[in-house]
Design a protein around this motif. Structure first.
Motif, mmCIF file in Angstrom:
data_model
loop_
_atom_site.group_PDB
_atom_site.id
_atom_site.type_symbol
_atom_site.label_atom_id
_atom_site.label_comp_id
_atom_site.label_asym_id
_atom_site.label_seq_id
_atom_site.Cartn_x
_atom_site.Cartn_y
_atom_site.Cartn_z
ATOM 1 N N GLY A 55 -9.432 -3.351 -0.582
ATOM 2 C CA GLY A 55 -8.528 -4.480 -0.305
ATOM 3 C C GLY A 55 -7.992 -5.027 -1.614
ATOM 4 N N ALA A 56 -6.632 -5.118 -1.701
ATOM 5 C CA ALA A 56 -6.005 -5.492 -2.981
ATOM 6 C C ALA A 56 -6.452 -6.848 -3.490
ATOM 7 C CB ALA A 56 -4.487 -5.462 -2.826
ATOM 8 N N TYR A 100 -6.807 3.436 -9.575
ATOM 9 C CA TYR A 100 -5.521 2.923 -9.066
ATOM 10 C C TYR A 100 -5.609 2.696 -7.554
ATOM 11 C CZ TYR A 100 -0.339 3.394 -8.425
ATOM 12 O OH TYR A 100 0.984 3.231 -8.113
ATOM 13 N N LEU A 101 -6.360 3.597 -6.880
ATOM 14 C CA LEU A 101 -6.447 3.502 -5.421
ATOM 15 C C LEU A 101 -7.603 2.623 -4.941
ATOM 16 C CD1 LEU A 101 -5.676 7.226 -4.511
ATOM 17 C CD2 LEU A 101 -4.169 5.266 -4.197
ATOM 18 N N THR A 145 0.823 -1.215 0.000
ATOM 19 C CA THR A 145 0.000 0.000 0.000
ATOM 20 C C THR A 145 0.857 1.266 0.000
ATOM 21 O OG1 THR A 145 -1.644 -1.213 1.249
ATOM 22 C CG2 THR A 145 -1.883 1.176 1.205
ATOM 23 N N GLY A 146 1.883 1.297 0.847
ATOM 24 C CA GLY A 146 2.742 2.482 0.959
ATOM 25 C C GLY A 146 3.437 2.787 -0.350
ATOM 26 N N GLY A 202 -12.626 -5.126 -4.868
ATOM 27 C CA GLY A 202 -11.495 -4.295 -5.279
ATOM 28 C C GLY A 202 -11.084 -4.571 -6.713
ATOM 29 N N ILE A 203 -10.958 -5.847 -7.054
ATOM 30 C CA ILE A 203 -10.535 -6.226 -8.410
ATOM 31 C C ILE A 203 -11.598 -5.822 -9.432
ATOM 32 C CG2 ILE A 203 -10.040 -8.219 -9.925
ATOM 33 C CD1 ILE A 203 -7.763 -7.475 -7.982
ATOM 34 N N VAL A 204 -12.860 -6.093 -9.121
ATOM 35 C CA VAL A 204 -13.945 -5.761 -10.061
ATOM 36 C C VAL A 204 -14.034 -4.241 -10.250
ATOM 37 C CG1 VAL A 204 -16.462 -5.811 -10.399
ATOM 38 C CG2 VAL A 204 -15.260 -7.860 -9.621
ATOM 39 N N ALA A 205 -13.926 -3.493 -9.140
ATOM 40 C CA ALA A 205 -14.000 -2.031 -9.229
ATOM 41 C C ALA A 205 -12.862 -1.488 -10.098
ATOM 42 C CB ALA A 205 -13.928 -1.419 -7.831
ATOM 43 N N LEU A 206 -11.672 -2.063 -9.945
ATOM 44 C CA LEU A 206 -10.513 -1.616 -10.727
ATOM 45 C C LEU A 206 -10.738 -1.847 -12.226
ATOM 46 C CD1 LEU A 206 -7.457 -0.648 -10.324
ATOM 47 C CD2 LEU A 206 -6.889 -3.028 -10.694
ATOM 48 N N GLN A 207 -11.215 -3.045 -12.566
ATOM 49 C CA GLN A 207 -11.427 -3.381 -13.979
ATOM 50 C C GLN A 207 -12.537 -2.535 -14.599
ATOM 51 O OE1 GLN A 207 -9.295 -5.178 -15.643
ATOM 52 N NE2 GLN A 207 -8.215 -5.549 -13.732
#
Lengths: 283, 68
Positions: free
Chosen positions: A228-229, A221-222, A163-164, A234-239
């Motif tokens: 949660g990575a 990206y965030l 994350t950092g 998280g994955i669906v939202a990113l795609q």
């Protein structure tokens, strides 16, 4: 032997393609990404045909900008085909849910794309305005350098699951992004005053579209950090986020470039006719 | 002098060069699909894209800054 296994494991953890491996997705989540990737392929493919055919309606001066638009969407279309294939291979429908098959989801194409397309999108926005040589020269140079700095600085964060690290490099790559926005809104804004009114309006829309769609990338990206990575959401939202931003930033952007070039062609032709009438009247 | 000649050549052969660059990009995609450039995180492909980007930016730059 142990060392090489450890090396492979670390490399896999660092790779963005390994993000989706341990997931289980609902049918709705899998289907949402599946449909959006399909729509992205269709949009990019249709945009490519439109830009290639539309190029004939423009004067020679504006055709290179349209060629670049066509290449940008062609490259994006190919990448979406690869991402789509990988998405289908990465999950299998088992007991009512989509479970990871063990084949890592490879969306690195999404990021590789930017090396080629981001500088080109900026350059074509300047090229289509047919600015004075010295203004165009300086602006193209600065925009390309800033675009490359943005991509290079984003890369360490992209391949990291920490994350950092993601936050640090994400923030650093935002600095050249802000410079690009400044150049487009302030410096390019000054040059717009000499453009026809409709071109000014379309260029204003183009800058807003670029700001809105590119501004969405850091948010996408965030998103894995928020949800949660390794979480399904998280994955669906990113795609979903990246696919929507890509359609707007590439196909939408190219369409606006086409209409700006079309208007400039029309104005140039009117000026030519006006000038030839004056010559005839003078004779 | 060379710069002037290159500029002249690009301007005079704008369409042919544009077509060649487009074909080069499509060939790159075909090569990647069937063979692949390799490297962790598609680094090979990224480097090839960097080269293509430089060529395309050079092409647009030359045409956009042409005063003749």
């Amino acid at each position: 032997m142990k060392k090489s296994v450890l090396g492979v494991t670390v490399a896999a953890l660092l790779s963005s393609s390994a993000l989706a491996a341990p997931l289980e997705l609902s049918a709705g989540q899998f289907g949402l990404v599946y449909q959006l990737l399909s729509i992205a392929i269709a949009c990019m493919g249709a945009a490519f045909i439109f830009f290639v055919l539309g190029k004939q309606n423009l004067s020679a001066k504006y055709q290179p900008a349209m060629l670049v638009s066509a290449l940008v969407v062609a490259v994006a279309c190919y990448h979406y085909v690869r991402i789509f294939e990988s998405w289908k291979e990465s999950y299998a429908f088992v007991d009512g849910v989509y479970k990871a098959t063990g084949i890592p989801f490879n969306d690195a194409y999404r990021y590789a794309d930017w090396v080629l397309t981001v500088p080109l999108l900026l350059v074509e926005a300047v090229a289509v305005l047919a600015l004075a040589s010295n203004i165009a020269s300086g602006m193209i140079g600065r925009l390309v350098v800033a675009a490359l700095a943005m991509i290079v600085l984003g890369y360490p964060g992209e391949v990291s699951t920490d994350t950092g690290t993601r936050l640090l490099w994400g923030t650093l790559s935002t600095i050249p992004f802000l410079y690009i926005i400044y150049t487009l809104f302030v410096e390019l804004g000054k040059s717009l005053q000499s453009q026809p009114p409709r071109v000014q309006l379309l260029m204003g829309n183009l800058r807003l579209l670029l700001f809105g769609s590119w501004g969405f990338y850091p948010i996408a990206y965030l998103l894995p950090l928020v949800f949660g990575a390794l979480s399904a959401t998280g994955i669906v939202a990113l795609q979903v986020g990246y696919s929507l931003a890509d359609i707007i930033a590439k196909a939408g952007f190219g369409t606006l470039i086409y209409f700006i070039a079309l208007e400039k062609t029309r104005v140039d032709n009117e000026n030519k006719v006006g000038a030839s009438k004056l010559v005839v009247a003078g004779d | 002098m060379t710069q002037v000649l290159v500029r002249q050549f690009v301007v005079q052969n704008q369409n042919a060069i544009g077509f060649a660059l487009g074909a080069l990009v499509l060939l790159t995609l075909a090569f990647d699909y069937f063979i692949g450039f390799g490297g962790e995180n598609l680094i090979g492909l990224r480097l090839v894209y960097f080269g293509l980007m430089a060529l395309l930016v050079g092409y647009i730059y030359t045409l956009s800054t042409n005063t003749k």
